[in-house]
Scaffold this active site. Structure first.
Site, PDB file in Angstrom:
ATOM      1  N   HIS A   1       0.865  -1.199   0.000  1.00 31.13           N
ATOM      2  CA  HIS A   1       0.000   0.000   0.000  1.00 31.13           C
ATOM      3  C   HIS A   1       0.889   1.233   0.000  1.00 31.13           C
ATOM      4  O   HIS A   1       1.270   1.739   1.055  1.00 31.13           O
ATOM      5  CB  HIS A   1      -0.914  -0.047   1.237  1.00 31.13           C
ATOM      6  CG  HIS A   1      -1.952   1.030   1.270  1.00 31.13           C
ATOM      7  ND1 HIS A   1      -3.168   0.884   1.905  1.00 31.13           N
ATOM      8  CD2 HIS A   1      -1.969   2.290   0.764  1.00 31.13           C
ATOM      9  CE1 HIS A   1      -3.871   1.992   1.786  1.00 31.13           C
ATOM     10  NE2 HIS A   1      -3.155   2.874   1.101  1.00 31.13           N
TER      11      HIS A   1
ATOM     12  N   HIS B   1       1.252   4.808  -2.434  1.00 32.38           N
ATOM     13  CA  HIS B   1       0.874   5.646  -3.579  1.00 32.38           C
ATOM     14  C   HIS B   1       2.144   6.313  -4.081  1.00 32.38           C
ATOM     15  O   HIS B   1       2.778   7.060  -3.320  1.00 32.38           O
ATOM     16  CB  HIS B   1      -0.145   6.707  -3.157  1.00 32.38           C
ATOM     17  CG  HIS B   1      -1.397   6.127  -2.570  1.00 32.38           C
ATOM     18  ND1 HIS B   1      -2.537   5.925  -3.316  1.00 32.38           N
ATOM     19  CD2 HIS B   1      -1.676   5.668  -1.317  1.00 32.38           C
ATOM     20  CE1 HIS B   1      -3.477   5.392  -2.541  1.00 32.38           C
ATOM     21  NE2 HIS B   1      -2.981   5.222  -1.333  1.00 32.38           N
TER      22      HIS B   1
ATOM     23  N   HIS C   1      -9.592   0.848  -1.259  1.00 29.05           N
ATOM     24  CA  HIS C   1      -9.540   1.504   0.048  1.00 29.05           C
ATOM     25  C   HIS C   1     -10.955   1.423   0.643  1.00 29.05           C
ATOM     26  O   HIS C   1     -11.925   1.809  -0.024  1.00 29.05           O
ATOM     27  CB  HIS C   1      -9.165   2.976  -0.085  1.00 29.05           C
ATOM     28  CG  HIS C   1      -7.715   3.241  -0.358  1.00 29.05           C
ATOM     29  ND1 HIS C   1      -7.028   2.669  -1.382  1.00 29.05           N
ATOM     30  CD2 HIS C   1      -6.812   4.025   0.305  1.00 29.05           C
ATOM     31  CE1 HIS C   1      -5.773   3.095  -1.368  1.00 29.05           C
ATOM     32  NE2 HIS C   1      -5.611   3.921  -0.344  1.00 29.05           N
TER      33      HIS C   1
ATOM     34  N   GLU D   1     -11.223   3.234   6.035  1.00 29.76           N
ATOM     35  CA  GLU D   1     -10.161   4.130   6.543  1.00 29.76           C
ATOM     36  C   GLU D   1     -10.891   5.200   7.366  1.00 29.76           C
ATOM     37  O   GLU D   1     -10.753   5.262   8.583  1.00 29.76           O
ATOM     38  CB  GLU D   1      -9.396   4.750   5.369  1.00 29.76           C
ATOM     39  CG  GLU D   1      -8.325   5.763   5.775  1.00 29.76           C
ATOM     40  CD  GLU D   1      -7.663   6.462   4.569  1.00 29.76           C
ATOM     41  OE1 GLU D   1      -8.215   6.394   3.450  1.00 29.76           O
ATOM     42  OE2 GLU D   1      -6.596   7.085   4.776  1.00 29.76           O
TER      43      GLU D   1
ATOM     44  N   ASP E   1       1.772   4.036   2.815  1.00 31.90           N
ATOM     45  CA  ASP E   1       0.724   4.864   2.188  1.00 31.90           C
ATOM     46  C   ASP E   1       1.307   6.038   1.390  1.00 31.90           C
ATOM     47  O   ASP E   1       1.492   5.919   0.179  1.00 31.90           O
ATOM     48  CB  ASP E   1      -0.263   5.348   3.261  1.00 31.90           C
ATOM     49  CG  ASP E   1      -1.646   5.660   2.708  1.00 31.90           C
ATOM     50  OD1 ASP E   1      -1.882   5.439   1.520  1.00 31.90           O
ATOM     51  OD2 ASP E   1      -2.503   6.133   3.488  1.00 31.90           O
ATOM     52  N   ASP E   2       1.560   7.161   2.059  1.00 26.88           N
ATOM     53  CA  ASP E   2       2.118   8.352   1.391  1.00 26.88           C
ATOM     54  C   ASP E   2       3.285   8.869   2.243  1.00 26.88           C
ATOM     55  O   ASP E   2       3.157   9.896   2.929  1.00 26.88           O
ATOM     56  CB  ASP E   2       1.035   9.440   1.278  1.00 26.88           C
ATOM     57  CG  ASP E   2      -0.182   8.939   0.510  1.00 26.88           C
ATOM     58  OD1 ASP E   2      -0.111   8.865  -0.728  1.00 26.88           O
ATOM     59  OD2 ASP E   2      -1.177   8.585   1.163  1.00 26.88           O
TER      60      ASP E   2
END
Ligand code: ADE
Ligand code: ZN
Length: 318
Positions: free
Chosen positions: A17, A19, A197, A200, A278-279
């Site tokens: 996961h 991005h 997703h 969340e 994630d980011d």
């Protein structure tokens, strides 16, 4: 303490996961803004970092889409991806499944080809030079329409051999998985696997919808599943993996403190969870840092760390 960081690094692991647009570091953002003559509302790396104070998912997404505007040329996408892969190597990642958001770029007039070629060339180089394998997952932006998702699916077909799965990201609440049932069906018919997703910020119903309507092989985030006992039992029984992102949940105020995160609880319930970043350029840490912070704040054992890494490999699309 340093020993545990070395231990974490030494464990072979997959990241499932991530991005790619969320790995755009402020330094690279500044460099690309200059290189491409793109105006950004910041004068320094420090100013960019100071803006990274989020109150929820949307407050992050607004800044994240703005940052992505510096990505113009194929080599920008290559540089972005290569920087992430070097960090991945440093964290002991042996396999990574990377999300990309074509609509963030095609809506600005950047061609699908430019985006996917830049990313794919970095992935090929990583296989050769870093011994890291990878898959690409194309996400539809859920705040946009079904019709726009269909157009993106159509655009991706000449590059189908480069894409393993489709996913669903962006603003969750108000954009349930059911909105994309038909486009996911079409994607499955074209041979793509599916993830989404869900849970969340959105309710447990969205996790059920992702499973029942989108036929997902994994749930991205899914941390709200523990609000529904039946759902937890189902996820355990069917071994549906959840790609949990602890530092993301902290930065986006899904939890107030990392100590309150339910990762350990989920692990102890027998859920197929692993840790992801994630980011990472926006949330204060790459995969190793996510592991280390969880180890510290959730009192994880070495066995827990090993289990999380094993889960990451078995939940991958390898
Ligand atoms: N896009 C990038 N990061 C995201 C996240 N954590 N949730 C939804 N969409 C995203
Ligand atoms: Zn995400």
């Amino acid at each position: 303490m340093e020993d545990i960081r070395e231990f974490i690094k030494s464990l072979p692991k997959a990241e499932l996961h991530l991005h790619i647009e969320g790995s755009l570091e402020p330094e690279l953002m500044m460099k690309l803004a200059k290189r491409n003559n793109v105006e950004i509302p910041f004068d320094s790396v420090e100013e960019i970092k100071a803006a990274y104070n989020f109150s929820n998912l949307q407050s992050f997404l607004d800044i994240y889409y703005q940052g992505a505007a510096v990505l113009i040329q194929e080599e920008d996408f290559f540089d972005l991806t290569w920087e992430y892969l070097l960090r991945a190597k440093d964290d002991g990642i042996v396999h990574t499944e990377i999300f990309f958001d074509p609509q963030t770029h095609t809506d600005r007039g950047i061609s699908f080809e430019t985006v996917i070629n830049g990313i794919s060339k970095a992935l090929t180089k990583a296989k050769k030079e870093l011994n890291i394998t990878s898959h690409l997952i194309m996400c539809f932006l859920r705040h946009l329409s079904e019709d726009e998702a269909f157009k993106t699916l159509e655009m991706s077909l000449p590059y189908k051999h480069l894409i393993k799965a489709v996913g669903l990201d962006s603003s969750e609440v108000g954009h349930p998985p059911s909105k994309f049932e038909r486009v996911f069906k079409a994607a499955i018919e074209h041979g793509f696997l599916t993830v989404a997703h869900a849970g969340e910020e959105g309710p447990t119903e969205y996790i059920w919808e992702a499973i029942n309507l989108l036929d997902v092989k994994r749930i991205d985030h899914g941390v709200r599943c523990t609000e529904d006992e039946k759902l937890v039992s189902y996820l355990v029984e069917k071994k549906i993996p959840l790609t949990v992102c602890p530092l993301s949940n902290l930065k986006l105020c899904v939890v107030d403190h990392l100590k309150d995160h339910n990762l350990k609880e989920m692990l102890d319930m027998g859920l197929h969870v692993m840790v992801n970043s994630d980011d990472p350029a926006y949330f204060g840490g790459y995969l190793g840092e996510n592991f280390y912070q969880c180890y510290k704040e959730l009192s994880l054992s070495k066995e827990d760390l090993i289990k999380l890494c094993e889960n990451s490999i078995s939940a991958s699309f390898l």
